[in-house]
Write a protein that holds these residues in place. Structure first.
Motif, short mmCIF file in Angstrom:
data_model
loop_
_atom_site.label_atom_id
_atom_site.label_comp_id
_atom_site.label_asym_id
_atom_site.label_seq_id
_atom_site.Cartn_x
_atom_site.Cartn_y
_atom_site.Cartn_z
N THR A 207 0.83 -1.21 0.00
CA THR A 207 0.00 0.00 0.00
C THR A 207 0.87 1.26 0.00
O THR A 207 0.55 2.25 -0.68
N PHE A 208 1.96 1.23 0.74
CA PHE A 208 2.87 2.37 0.78
C PHE A 208 3.48 2.64 -0.60
O PHE A 208 3.57 3.80 -1.05
N CYS A 209 3.90 1.57 -1.28
CA CYS A 209 4.47 1.74 -2.62
C CYS A 209 3.43 2.28 -3.60
O CYS A 209 3.75 3.14 -4.44
N ALA A 210 2.19 1.80 -3.49
CA ALA A 210 1.13 2.31 -4.37
C ALA A 210 0.87 3.78 -4.12
O ALA A 210 0.65 4.56 -5.07
N GLN A 211 0.95 4.21 -2.87
CA GLN A 211 0.75 5.63 -2.56
C GLN A 211 1.91 6.48 -3.07
O GLN A 211 1.70 7.62 -3.52
N LEU A 212 3.13 5.94 -3.04
CA LEU A 212 4.28 6.66 -3.58
C LEU A 212 4.14 6.85 -5.09
O LEU A 212 4.43 7.94 -5.63
N VAL A 213 3.73 5.79 -5.77
CA VAL A 213 3.53 5.88 -7.22
C VAL A 213 2.44 6.91 -7.54
O VAL A 213 2.59 7.73 -8.47
#
Length: 321
Positions: free
Chosen positions: A83-89
């Motif tokens: 979820t954190f990576c998706a928010q960064l993208v």
């Protein structure tokens, strides 16, 4: 040893019962049903009085529970990282610095939430258990004596004089109240264990807007399960104090005592629902105030826009004149 327990006399007793059944089958069946209902109520009262503390006590420090939580925790952390990576993208695509900050702060909140859920829930359970025990001790009661004061098994046989149907319904009602109380406490225990185990998934959304509702719902459900025991204790103490010490043996007075105990037990069973409604109302009070504040601000802004338009129209009219 009774007469029917003596050798060769059990057949005479059986013959006597057969004669009673043949002479008045309705009364014989009714008396048997009333006796069975009383025995069922006694068994249910024993279950609720003696097994509640031993079978429904919540222990989040048990080795088996911590082992299962350690098994679930890596899965939740993987979901949190994803979820954190998706928010960064998303923040990079939109070039939104606020979304980037929200992703970091939300992820930190989710990790903290997952690792402190057991500690805070354990403290809440210990506080509620201590308060419940203190209330019972102050009222010179215990969970055993409280259940037996409400489920008046000894009065059920005396209701047979009012008809076997009255005794049957009173016995079944008392048995259902005691058995359902044990079921509610068991559901509370299992519910707390499940909610604490799923805390890692409730915090896995990080800064995602939907995950905030997950954490809010988790807090409401867990608080309901934990605090409901305290409300049950309050209802027990108040109900028993309101009933007082009655000396009825049979008749309408005994029926009134039995029904009063059943009604109070029904109120105890409704405590989890009442607690959930209160917690949900208390949690939504802040959001309602925020919504009202926002609506008030939007109304003020709209009023200013109307005032500016009216001012421009007046200035134009003056200039034209």
């Amino acid at each position: 040893m009774g007469f029917c327990d003596l050798p060769l006399t059990d057949t005479l007793c059986a013959v006597g019962e057969a004669v009673d059944f043949a002479s008045d089958p309705g009364a014989a069946i009714g008396n048997w049903m009333a006796k069975s209902a009383g025995e069922l109520a006694a068994a249910a009262a024993d279950l609720a009085a003696e097994a509640v503390d031993t079978t429904t006590k919540v222990d989040l420090n048990a080795a088996w529970f911590r082992d299962n939580y350690k098994m679930i925790l890596p899965i939740g952390l993987i979901v949190l990282v994803a979820t954190f990576c998706a928010q960064l993208v998303r923040a990079a695509i939109r070039r939104d610095g606020h979304a980037l900050t929200q992703a970091f702060t939300g992820t930190a909140t989710g990790v903290l939430f997952a690792f402190t859920a057991i500690a805070f829930t354990t403290v809440a359970i210990e506080v509620v258990d201590a308060l419940s025990a203190g209330l019972f001790k102050t009222a010179n009661l215990s969970i055993d004596s409280a259940v037996r004061r409400l489920i008046k098994v000894a009065l059920i046989p005396g209701l047979s004089a009012m008809g076997w149907l009255v005794a049957v319904f009173a016995g079944i009602g008392a048995a259902l109240g005691a058995f359902l109380y044990w079921c509610v406490m068991m559901v509370r225990k299992v519910g707390i264990l499940v909610m604490v185990t799923l805390a890692v998934f409730a915090g896995a959304g990080g800064g995602w807007e939907v995950a905030r509702r997950w954490r809010k719902g988790w807090i409401e459900a867990t608080a309901t399960l934990v605090v409901s025991k305290l409300l049950m204790t309050v209802i027990f103490v108040l109900g028993i104090s309101a009933m007082g010490k009655t000396e009825a043996k049979d008749g309408v007075a005994a029926l009134a005592d039995v029904m009063a105990g059943i009604v109070i037990m029904a109120l105890v069973l409704l405590c989890p629902y009442a607690t959930f409604k209160f917690v949900h109302w208390a949690a939504s009070e802040g959001s309602d105030g925020e919504t009202l504040h926002r609506s008030g601000g939007a109304g003020a802004q709209l009023a200013r826009q109307h005032a500016e338009r009216a001012g421009r129209k007046a200035a134009a009219a003056v200039a034209t004149a």
